[in-house]
Design an enzyme around this catalytic site. Structure first.
Site, PDB file in Angstrom:
ATOM      1  N   TRP A 208       0.851  -1.197   0.000  1.00  0.00           N
ATOM      2  CA  TRP A 208       0.000   0.000   0.000  1.00  0.00           C
ATOM      3  C   TRP A 208       0.888   1.250   0.000  1.00  0.00           C
ATOM      4  O   TRP A 208       1.845   1.331   0.772  1.00  0.00           O
ATOM      5  CB  TRP A 208      -0.914  -0.023   1.234  1.00  0.00           C
ATOM      6  CG  TRP A 208      -1.762   1.211   1.342  1.00  0.00           C
ATOM      7  CD1 TRP A 208      -2.771   1.586   0.512  1.00  0.00           C
ATOM      8  CD2 TRP A 208      -1.650   2.227   2.345  1.00  0.00           C
ATOM      9  NE1 TRP A 208      -3.296   2.783   0.920  1.00  0.00           N
ATOM     10  CE2 TRP A 208      -2.633   3.194   2.057  1.00  0.00           C
ATOM     11  CE3 TRP A 208      -0.827   2.414   3.460  1.00  0.00           C
ATOM     12  CZ2 TRP A 208      -2.814   4.339   2.835  1.00  0.00           C
ATOM     13  CZ3 TRP A 208      -1.006   3.548   4.233  1.00  0.00           C
ATOM     14  CH2 TRP A 208      -1.998   4.489   3.916  1.00  0.00           C
ATOM     15  N   ASP A 375     -15.795  12.232  -2.330  1.00  0.00           N
ATOM     16  CA  ASP A 375     -15.232  10.910  -1.999  1.00  0.00           C
ATOM     17  C   ASP A 375     -16.007  10.304  -0.831  1.00  0.00           C
ATOM     18  O   ASP A 375     -17.162  10.689  -0.554  1.00  0.00           O
ATOM     19  CB  ASP A 375     -13.729  11.064  -1.707  1.00  0.00           C
ATOM     20  CG  ASP A 375     -12.934   9.810  -2.016  1.00  0.00           C
ATOM     21  OD1 ASP A 375     -12.975   8.882  -1.185  1.00  0.00           O
ATOM     22  OD2 ASP A 375     -12.301   9.728  -3.083  1.00  0.00           O
ATOM     23  N   ASP A 376     -15.395   9.377  -0.142  1.00  0.00           N
ATOM     24  CA  ASP A 376     -16.004   8.623   0.957  1.00  0.00           C
ATOM     25  C   ASP A 376     -16.656   9.553   2.000  1.00  0.00           C
ATOM     26  O   ASP A 376     -16.190  10.669   2.200  1.00  0.00           O
ATOM     27  CB  ASP A 376     -14.877   7.811   1.620  1.00  0.00           C
ATOM     28  CG  ASP A 376     -15.393   6.690   2.489  1.00  0.00           C
ATOM     29  OD1 ASP A 376     -16.613   6.584   2.677  1.00  0.00           O
ATOM     30  OD2 ASP A 376     -14.556   5.910   2.970  1.00  0.00           O
ATOM     31  N   ARG A 452      -9.643  -3.141   7.295  1.00  0.00           N
ATOM     32  CA  ARG A 452     -10.265  -1.817   7.378  1.00  0.00           C
ATOM     33  C   ARG A 452     -11.702  -1.937   7.915  1.00  0.00           C
ATOM     34  O   ARG A 452     -12.613  -1.306   7.410  1.00  0.00           O
ATOM     35  CB  ARG A 452     -10.260  -1.104   6.023  1.00  0.00           C
ATOM     36  CG  ARG A 452     -10.227   0.416   6.174  1.00  0.00           C
ATOM     37  CD  ARG A 452     -10.574   1.153   4.900  1.00  0.00           C
ATOM     38  NE  ARG A 452     -10.373   2.587   5.072  1.00  0.00           N
ATOM     39  CZ  ARG A 452     -10.930   3.517   4.317  1.00  0.00           C
ATOM     40  NH1 ARG A 452     -11.711   3.184   3.315  1.00  0.00           N
ATOM     41  NH2 ARG A 452     -10.707   4.780   4.544  1.00  0.00           N
ATOM     42  N   LYS A 485     -15.936   6.885  -8.696  1.00  0.00           N
ATOM     43  CA  LYS A 485     -14.695   6.230  -8.250  1.00  0.00           C
ATOM     44  C   LYS A 485     -15.099   4.955  -7.537  1.00  0.00           C
ATOM     45  O   LYS A 485     -15.781   4.995  -6.514  1.00  0.00           O
ATOM     46  CB  LYS A 485     -13.938   7.179  -7.318  1.00  0.00           C
ATOM     47  CG  LYS A 485     -12.652   6.591  -6.746  1.00  0.00           C
ATOM     48  CD  LYS A 485     -11.920   7.672  -5.966  1.00  0.00           C
ATOM     49  CE  LYS A 485     -10.757   7.161  -5.166  1.00  0.00           C
ATOM     50  NZ  LYS A 485     -10.231   8.199  -4.275  1.00  0.00           N
ATOM     51  N   TRP A 486     -14.722   3.821  -8.092  1.00  0.00           N
ATOM     52  CA  TRP A 486     -15.138   2.502  -7.589  1.00  0.00           C
ATOM     53  C   TRP A 486     -13.983   1.950  -6.771  1.00  0.00           C
ATOM     54  O   TRP A 486     -13.000   1.465  -7.302  1.00  0.00           O
ATOM     55  CB  TRP A 486     -15.459   1.602  -8.772  1.00  0.00           C
ATOM     56  CG  TRP A 486     -15.954   0.231  -8.457  1.00  0.00           C
ATOM     57  CD1 TRP A 486     -15.315  -0.723  -7.719  1.00  0.00           C
ATOM     58  CD2 TRP A 486     -17.178  -0.371  -8.884  1.00  0.00           C
ATOM     59  NE1 TRP A 486     -16.056  -1.878  -7.672  1.00  0.00           N
ATOM     60  CE2 TRP A 486     -17.209  -1.683  -8.379  1.00  0.00           C
ATOM     61  CE3 TRP A 486     -18.252   0.075  -9.657  1.00  0.00           C
ATOM     62  CZ2 TRP A 486     -18.262  -2.562  -8.624  1.00  0.00           C
ATOM     63  CZ3 TRP A 486     -19.296  -0.803  -9.898  1.00  0.00           C
ATOM     64  CH2 TRP A 486     -19.307  -2.110  -9.382  1.00  0.00           C
ATOM     65  N   ASP A 487     -14.138   1.995  -5.441  1.00  0.00           N
ATOM     66  CA  ASP A 487     -13.039   1.630  -4.539  1.00  0.00           C
ATOM     67  C   ASP A 487     -13.196   0.196  -4.049  1.00  0.00           C
ATOM     68  O   ASP A 487     -14.274  -0.420  -4.166  1.00  0.00           O
ATOM     69  CB  ASP A 487     -13.056   2.614  -3.355  1.00  0.00           C
ATOM     70  CG  ASP A 487     -11.690   2.818  -2.733  1.00  0.00           C
ATOM     71  OD1 ASP A 487     -10.786   2.015  -3.007  1.00  0.00           O
ATOM     72  OD2 ASP A 487     -11.546   3.782  -1.963  1.00  0.00           O
ATOM     73  N   MET A 488     -12.138  -0.359  -3.452  1.00  0.00           N
ATOM     74  CA  MET A 488     -12.143  -1.734  -2.925  1.00  0.00           C
ATOM     75  C   MET A 488     -10.988  -1.796  -1.933  1.00  0.00           C
ATOM     76  O   MET A 488      -9.838  -1.876  -2.337  1.00  0.00           O
ATOM     77  CB  MET A 488     -11.901  -2.672  -4.118  1.00  0.00           C
ATOM     78  CG  MET A 488     -12.253  -4.107  -3.926  1.00  0.00           C
ATOM     79  SD  MET A 488     -10.949  -5.026  -3.128  1.00  0.00           S
ATOM     80  CE  MET A 488     -11.506  -6.679  -3.337  1.00  0.00           C
ATOM     81  N   CYS A 533     -10.235   1.753  -8.321  1.00  0.00           N
ATOM     82  CA  CYS A 533      -9.376   2.080  -7.182  1.00  0.00           C
ATOM     83  C   CYS A 533      -9.447   0.896  -6.234  1.00  0.00           C
ATOM     84  O   CYS A 533     -10.499   0.276  -6.089  1.00  0.00           O
ATOM     85  CB  CYS A 533      -9.902   3.347  -6.496  1.00  0.00           C
ATOM     86  SG  CYS A 533      -9.040   3.772  -4.975  1.00  0.00           S
ATOM     87  N   ASP A 555      -2.496   5.499  -3.215  1.00  0.00           N
ATOM     88  CA  ASP A 555      -2.940   6.434  -2.173  1.00  0.00           C
ATOM     89  C   ASP A 555      -1.803   7.355  -1.757  1.00  0.00           C
ATOM     90  O   ASP A 555      -1.982   8.209  -0.901  1.00  0.00           O
ATOM     91  CB  ASP A 555      -3.444   5.660  -0.948  1.00  0.00           C
ATOM     92  CG  ASP A 555      -4.906   5.283  -1.088  1.00  0.00           C
ATOM     93  OD1 ASP A 555      -5.518   5.653  -2.104  1.00  0.00           O
ATOM     94  OD2 ASP A 555      -5.434   4.616  -0.176  1.00  0.00           O
TER      95      ASP A 555
HETATM   96  C1  DGJ Z   1      -8.988   4.517  -0.418  1.00  0.00           C
HETATM   97  C2  DGJ Z   1      -8.780   5.341  -1.653  1.00  0.00           C
HETATM   98  O1  DGJ Z   1      -7.669   4.920  -2.348  1.00  0.00           O
HETATM   99  C3  DGJ Z   1      -8.716   6.805  -1.246  1.00  0.00           C
HETATM  100  O2  DGJ Z   1      -8.386   7.599  -2.327  1.00  0.00           O
HETATM  101  C4  DGJ Z   1     -10.043   7.165  -0.670  1.00  0.00           C
HETATM  102  O3  DGJ Z   1     -11.029   7.073  -1.649  1.00  0.00           O
HETATM  103  C5  DGJ Z   1     -10.366   6.271   0.506  1.00  0.00           C
HETATM  104  N1  DGJ Z   1     -10.249   4.887   0.176  1.00  0.00           N
HETATM  105  C6  DGJ Z   1     -11.753   6.523   1.018  1.00  0.00           C
HETATM  106  O4  DGJ Z   1     -12.092   5.669   2.025  1.00  0.00           O
END
Ligand code: DGJ
Length: 799
Positions: A208, A375-376, A452, A485-488, A533, A555
């Site tokens: 990370w 964002d989040d 997380r 933005k599709w995060d995981m 993402c 990140d």
């Molecule tokens: C991880 C992403 O990589 C960040 O840019 C951000 O969107 C956070 N998650 C939000 O929880």
């Protein structure tokens, strides 16, 4: 073009030549029916005695090697370059396909049976049965059909040729015609046996915020493995692999590149045998993988992309870049430059409300930003990362007018609006989990290990997929949302689905489920820009890029770290898919201070965004940002589809510092953008010599920089060498003078021949070296960087 030579029509032996613009891939059918690999490399003519000259079949077998059969006693599979490999019949190298047959044995022997050639192969980019993405718009496709010599099991090797990009893809279909099921213990997409002389394997590893570190390991008889077991393609080991000769550099020598169109656990392995051949295999990670196919069922592997370059790693990278732009990224955004965006994450984290977002958006608009991304933190009770994933209802305390209310106001400011989601996840503290605890991947009765604070939804369940698709359809239809933005944000560890009887199918079935929902969503909303993402680059791969045209690369937004990370990505991924943002200084991940100039310059070599609280910036910073965004917009088409070269890849210089240098040259060679950055300043360093590449030798170019102003306070108490009164560093007076008096940066401005820039290079202004400073000297401290602009000068006929 694919050519087929008939060697011996009575014995049905043929030679297959897969030609791209600059490469040839050749294999032949031996009389025993095995497929022998002849060659992969720069374009070759296999006419005349070409096949005989390259087959290399021995008359007698060496010592204790196994002979294939009494009929072909001279064939020893251990020392043959093969197109496909299994366990058994004498090949003791890394196998490509391993099956458990009806009788419990694991030996297979696939023999040539037939072929099919499809001209002008075109596909909508997905396999019919499984939604697995594949590269689209290939020129020709060759399907080689094999049958196990003793069993009713068939294998199809599928090759697709992409002539202009010098890429060939490969994948395999296993077809079970036995009376009952067989188990697939390993189904790799590619097996390639190459000469092992001076071969090394480059891999791209990390963690990370430390993605894409470049490694190089010599290929020997000990296996080198690059694999992921995170359930994703991973930031630990990106699937990109390069095999190169010892002497190959960015500019010279031969190299092979491989990548897989897959977002789950992958595996690559290189190993030399004792006979001068190295085997390379690539595909789904066989670890914890065991897939059953019943009678008449087919298993298809993901597609692997390979390329060969004769003229160094830049040549190889450019093949991949073009391939991604022309055959992976699809829909509306494939050929469309991307909007400059502002993302709220590092500016606010979870702490925002509508007023705060709108204030930021207003400021962003004035700067030239085109898209505002929330964002989040906008849904459920999401004030931190312990709850609410799964509850995709807007938090009305933060956003009293809902998504639509906010989106409309953002649109009224003249900006597009986008949001963040993490659909694959659920928090235990969520309504979704309370209602459907059985939808999460967890082993009943066993303590769960969280990442997380969240769990992964079981995408192998159809009802879970349908639910998510419906929720996202609702969300995207509820307001004018133009970007997602599709995060995981967690990796897999305990693979288990309560719906599955065979748990070792879980990891692969999850990826198929993911592709199913992604395909349904992106096809329903073709004009929305989707950005992949996974905690940054934990799923940066060709599978995701088949659905989402760009990915948040890391990140880590620190300029120096990003220069390294983006250099790593550049080996296999185009700048057009790398999202990069300007963030605050000191940086939130490293606490490092860097100039805004450096932060912009690095981010400008990607799809540009800002991730900073604009209210915290002073007037000078705002003004500079405005200029930077304007210049980016002028050159973004060059960054988007220009030819990218690494000029220096971060290796230590003779002066002991490290330098990254890149250039992007427009396809018509009329414009280019070049970048340089160093880690540390070196005292008394001579003028940097910038030599670029890729320009037209015969054109004339205007070469110039974005001249900057530097704050006097950066010179510390040196101010006293010119001040009539003593000024204490960091005092109020120092700060006031700093505000009023700025130091001019150097101006690079010249017209020179393309041949000079390409072949000789130019000397940049001298660096500050302790003996004098004015506008002809570079203010060039630790982590300093410059951008250079190069534009063709056309003589006016009337001059
Ligand atoms: C991880 C992403 O990589 C960040 O840019 C951000 O969107 C956070 N998650 C939000 O929880």
């Amino acid at each position: 073009m694919i050519e087929i030579l008939d060697k011996n029509s009575a014995k049905n032996t043929k030679t297959f030549l897969l030609n791209t613009k600059n490469t040839t891939y050749a294999f032949t059918v031996l009389e025993s029916g095995h497929l022998a690999h002849l060659f992969y490399g720069a374009k070759c003519d296999f006419g005349l005695d070409g096949v005989k000259a390259t087959e290399g079949i021995n008359k007698y077998l060496a010592g204790n090697t196994i002979s294939y059969s009494s009929e072909y006693s001279n064939i020893g599979l251990e020392d043959l370059a093969l197109e496909v490999s299994t366990i058994g019949k004498g090949d003791i190298r890394e196998p490509q396909i391993c099956l458990t047959n009806i009788d419990g044995s694991t030996s297979n022997d696939f023999i040539y049976h037939d072929y099919e050639l499809i001209n002008g192969y075109s596909s909508n980019g997905y396999r019919h049965l499984t939604c697995m993405p594949e590269a689209f718009s290939g020129d020709e496709q060759l399907i080689i059909k094999l049958k196990d010599s003793q069993r009713n099991i068939y294998l199809e090797l599928v090759y697709t040729v992409f002539e202009d990009t010098d890429c060939i893809t490969r994948r395999v279909r296993i077809i079970n015609k036995e009376e009952t099921f067989i188990d697939i213990n390993r189904a790799l997409s590619l097996c390639l046996d190459l000469p092992s002389k001076n071969l090394s394997m480059m891999t791209f590893t990390g963690a990370w915020t430390r993605e894409m570190n470049v490694n190089e390991l010599k290929v020997t008889q000990n296996k080198i493995v690059n694999s992921s077991f995170t359930g994703t393609s991973s930031n630990r080991n990106n699937p990109l692999v390069i095999l190169k000769r010892k002497e190959t550099s960015d500019f010279y020598g031969e190299a092979y590149g491989f990548n897989i169109i897959y977002s789950g656990n992958h595996y690559s392995c290189a190993q030399a045998n004792g006979y001068g051949k190295a085997r390379f295999v690539m595909g789904i990670n066989p670890e914890n993988f065991d897939f059953r196919i019943e009678h008449d069922e087919i298993f298809e592997t993901p597609e692997v992309v390979m390329t060969f370059a004769k003229n160094g790693l830049n040549n190889l990278s450019q093949n991949f870049h073009e391939f991604i732009r022309n055959h992976i990224v699809r829909r509306t955004w494939a050929k469309k430059v991307r909007p400059v965006l502002l993302n709220s994450w590092e500016a606010c984290y979870f702490k925002f409300n509508e007023t705060k977002l709108l204030n930021m958006a207003k400021k962003a608009k004035d700067l030239g930003v085109e898209l505002f991304v929330m964002d989040d933190g906008w849904f459920g009770n999401r004030d931190n990362d312990t709850c609410s994933l799964g509850d995709w209802d807007v938090n009305l305390k933060k956003l009293p007018n809902g998504l639509k209310g906010l989106a409309d106001k953002i649109n009224e400011l003249g900006l597009e609006f986008g949001i963040w989601v993490e659909p694959e996840m659920v928090n235990v503290d969520s309504n979704l989990y309370r209602e459907h605890p059985d939808w999460a991947i967890q082993i009943p009765g066993i303590n769960h290990s969280e990442g997380r604070n969240q769990r992964i939804l079981n995408l192998t369940m159809e009802e879970v997929r349908d639910y998510l698709v419906a929720r996202i359809f609702d969300m995207l239809s509820s307001a004018n949302i133009k970007y997602v933005k599709w995060d995981m944000n967690r990796i897999f560890t305990d693979y288990y689905g309560i719906n599955l009887t065979r748990q070792k199918e879980m990891a692969h079935r999850y990826v198929l489920g993911l592709y199913d929902i992604m395909r349904r969503i992106v096809e329903e909303f073709p004009d929305v820009l989707f950005e992949g993402c996974a905690s940054g680059g934990n799923r940066f791969d060709l599978g995701i890029l088949s659905f989402m045209p760009q990915i948040w690369a890391s990140d880590n937004t620190d300029a120096w770290c990003r220069a390294k990370i983006q250099t790593g990505y550049s080996y296999g991924y185009s700048t057009s898919v790398i999202a990069a943002h300007i963030s605050a200084s000191p940086n939130h991940q490293t606490l490092r201070n860097t100039l805004q100039e450096s932060r912009f310059n690095v981010a400008a070599f990607g799809m540009l965004g800002l991730e900073v609280n604009l209210s915290d910036l002073n007037d000078d910073q705002i003004q500079l940002l405005k200029e930077q965004i304007a210049i980016y917009k002028k050159y973004r088409d060059v960054i988007f589809d220009g030819d990218y070269y690494r000029l220096s890849n971060g290796e230590e210089t003779e002066f002991g510092n490290c330098v990254y240098e890149w250039i992007c040259v427009s396809k018509d060679k009329t414009r280019a953008l070049a970048f340089t950055m160093q880690d540390k300043a070196v005292a008394n360093q001579p003028n940097a010599w910038l030599r670029v590449t890729g320009l037209d030798d015969n054109k004339k170019y205007h070469f110039f920089n974005m001249s900057n102003k530097y704050e006097i306070k950066h010179f510390g108490d040196l101010i006293n060498t010119v001040s009539p009164i003593h000024i204490k560093p960091d005092s109020a007076m120092h700060r006031v003078i700093g505000k009023l008096k700025k130091m001019d940066g150097e101006v690079e401005d010249m017209v020179v021949a393309g041949s000079l820039l390409n072949n000789c290079g130019i000397r940049l202004h001298q660096n500050y070296a302790g003996t004098g400073y004015d506008g002809d000297v570079r203010f060039y401290q630790d982590f300093a960087s410059r951008l250079f602009f190069i534009e063709e000068v056309v003589d006016n006929e009337n001059d």
